[in-house]
Design a protein around this motif. Structure first.
Motif, PDB file in Angstrom:
ATOM      1  N   PHE A  91       0.841  -1.189   0.000  1.00  0.00           N
ATOM      2  CA  PHE A  91       0.000   0.000   0.000  1.00  0.00           C
ATOM      3  C   PHE A  91       0.884   1.250   0.000  1.00  0.00           C
ATOM      4  O   PHE A  91       1.820   1.346   0.799  1.00  0.00           O
ATOM      5  CB  PHE A  91      -0.899   0.044   1.238  1.00  0.00           C
ATOM      6  N   VAL A  92       0.577   2.176  -0.891  1.00  0.00           N
ATOM      7  CA  VAL A  92       1.240   3.481  -0.868  1.00  0.00           C
ATOM      8  C   VAL A  92       0.256   4.454  -0.238  1.00  0.00           C
ATOM      9  O   VAL A  92      -0.760   4.814  -0.838  1.00  0.00           O
ATOM     10  CB  VAL A  92       1.639   3.940  -2.279  1.00  0.00           C
ATOM     11  N   THR A  93       0.531   4.848   0.984  1.00  0.00           N
ATOM     12  CA  THR A  93      -0.430   5.596   1.789  1.00  0.00           C
ATOM     13  C   THR A  93       0.026   7.039   1.993  1.00  0.00           C
ATOM     14  O   THR A  93       1.032   7.485   1.458  1.00  0.00           O
ATOM     15  CB  THR A  93      -0.623   4.925   3.158  1.00  0.00           C
ATOM     16  N   SER A  94      -0.725   7.746   2.796  1.00  0.00           N
ATOM     17  CA  SER A  94      -0.380   9.110   3.199  1.00  0.00           C
ATOM     18  C   SER A  94      -0.990   9.348   4.577  1.00  0.00           C
ATOM     19  O   SER A  94      -1.607   8.449   5.163  1.00  0.00           O
ATOM     20  CB  SER A  94      -0.907  10.133   2.178  1.00  0.00           C
ATOM     21  N   ARG A  95      -0.846  10.551   5.062  1.00  0.00           N
ATOM     22  CA  ARG A  95      -1.392  10.899   6.368  1.00  0.00           C
ATOM     23  C   ARG A  95      -2.898  10.633   6.404  1.00  0.00           C
ATOM     24  O   ARG A  95      -3.613  10.903   5.447  1.00  0.00           O
ATOM     25  CB  ARG A  95      -1.110  12.376   6.653  1.00  0.00           C
ATOM     26  N   GLY A  96      -3.388  10.094   7.515  1.00  0.00           N
ATOM     27  CA  GLY A  96      -4.815   9.883   7.689  1.00  0.00           C
ATOM     28  C   GLY A  96      -5.331   8.559   7.160  1.00  0.00           C
ATOM     29  O   GLY A  96      -6.550   8.359   7.086  1.00  0.00           O
ATOM     30  N   LYS A  97      -4.442   7.632   6.810  1.00  0.00           N
ATOM     31  CA  LYS A  97      -4.867   6.356   6.233  1.00  0.00           C
ATOM     32  C   LYS A  97      -4.731   5.187   7.199  1.00  0.00           C
ATOM     33  O   LYS A  97      -4.760   4.028   6.784  1.00  0.00           O
ATOM     34  CB  LYS A  97      -4.053   6.070   4.968  1.00  0.00           C
ATOM     35  N   ALA A  98      -4.619   5.472   8.488  1.00  0.00           N
ATOM     36  CA  ALA A  98      -4.390   4.414   9.468  1.00  0.00           C
ATOM     37  C   ALA A  98      -5.523   3.396   9.495  1.00  0.00           C
ATOM     38  O   ALA A  98      -5.302   2.219   9.831  1.00  0.00           O
ATOM     39  CB  ALA A  98      -4.202   5.016  10.863  1.00  0.00           C
ATOM     40  N   ALA A  99      -6.741   3.809   9.127  1.00  0.00           N
ATOM     41  CA  ALA A  99      -7.874   2.876   9.139  1.00  0.00           C
ATOM     42  C   ALA A  99      -7.650   1.716   8.179  1.00  0.00           C
ATOM     43  O   ALA A  99      -8.138   0.609   8.419  1.00  0.00           O
ATOM     44  CB  ALA A  99      -9.163   3.612   8.789  1.00  0.00           C
TER      45      ALA A  99
END
Length: 293
Positions: free
Chosen positions: A56-64
């Motif tokens: 997964f390439v994520t960013s801030r706020g994607k902890a869910a």
């Protein structure tokens, strides 16, 4: 013999502003299509295609998203105590084995090409898949499984494609086609979001790719393209001539869940396919269609 596709990159760093206010505190990818988060459909499609590692390439706020695919001890214990066997198995099925799901941050939203480039160290020097969760494809076998099968025959870079109305070519990456047998098209070039009057075809790339690691070499250049973003299409186009490039017309229905109308249609379509909800969904549609003039 072409390399086995073991890894899939799922870029999920976008803010989902088109779905505000729902996405103010919840990642867009966690919005449910019927009763399953959008992101889970992508992961299940990858696993059904033989993918062993999800990146997964994520960013801030994607902890869910991370929590969704993690072990939830309290939930598991509660379900077990209450004898909720079916729900317990469902919750277990969402988790991969330890080490099969990885996360990397995209610190800035600089385009799809940049998001894929952020996964380069986790992918390494092997062919890999890319799944854009916003593109939901209803069909069996899954869209990525169809690509993997075709890849075994042609190798190189391979993308899922579909024909779009000419007036919509400026929304997509478009293939410049050399040959086309009705299912598999060989491309001599790619153009990102061309205006209809100059589009080389109406064959558009959707969010499924099998790519060779050389695409990272092109993305290393960090060159900006359409929208002043680092475009994956541009990097792929620069590999043509050195590697085969094909577009596969997949079997199934694609829903663009990046916009509200497509997301709504996906919910209806998936509900209609369900044994437990199909009849109820048809009754609802009949009631509403009777009120239309």
């Amino acid at each position: 013999m072409h390399g086995t596709i073991r890894k899939a990159v799922l870029p999920v760093g976008g803010l989902g502003t088109r779905f505000l206010p729902a996405t103010k505190a919840i990642p867009k990818e966690m919005l449910p299509v019927v009763d399953k988060p959008l992101i889970q459909y992508g992961v299940e499609e990858a696993r059904a295609a033989g993918i062993e590692e999800i990146i997964f390439v994520t960013s801030r706020g994607k902890a869910a998203i991370e929590d969704h695919f993690d072990h939830h001890w309290e939930l598991m214990a509660s379900l077990e105590r209450r004898g909720k066997t079916a729900e317990l198995e469902l919750a277990r099925s969402m988790m991969g084995q330890a080490g099969t799901i990885s996360y990397v941050r995209q610190p800035e939203a600089l385009g799809l090409g940049h998001a894929v480039w952020c996964a380069r160290n986790l992918v390494g020097r092997e062919p890999f898949a890319v799944i854009l969760p916003d593109d939901l494809v209803l069909g069996q076998p899954g869209c990525l499984a169809q690509l993997v099968e075709a890849y075994g025959k042609v190798g190189g870079n391979l993308v899922a494609v579909e024909d779009v109305p000419r007036e919509q070519t400026n929304r997509y990456g478009i293939l410049d086609v050399v040959s086309d047998d009705g299912r598999l098209a060989e491309a001599k070039g790619l153009v990102e979001k061309p205006q209809p009057e100059v589009a080389p075809s109406t064959l558009s790339i959707i969010g499924r790719y099998i790519l060779q690691p050389e695409v990272f070499d092109e993305l290393d250049r960090q060159e900006r393209g359409a929208g002043n973003e680092i475009q994956l299409t541009d990097a792929m186009a620069r590999t043509i001539g050195r590697q085969p490039f094909h577009g596969l017309r997949f079997e199934g229905r694609r829903f663009d869940c990046g916009n509200k109308a497509g997301f709504l249609e996906a919910n209806l379509a998936y509900a209609l396919e369900r044994d437990d909800l199909g009849d109820a969904a048809r009754d609802i549609l009949r009631r509403y269609s009777a009120t239309l003039t």
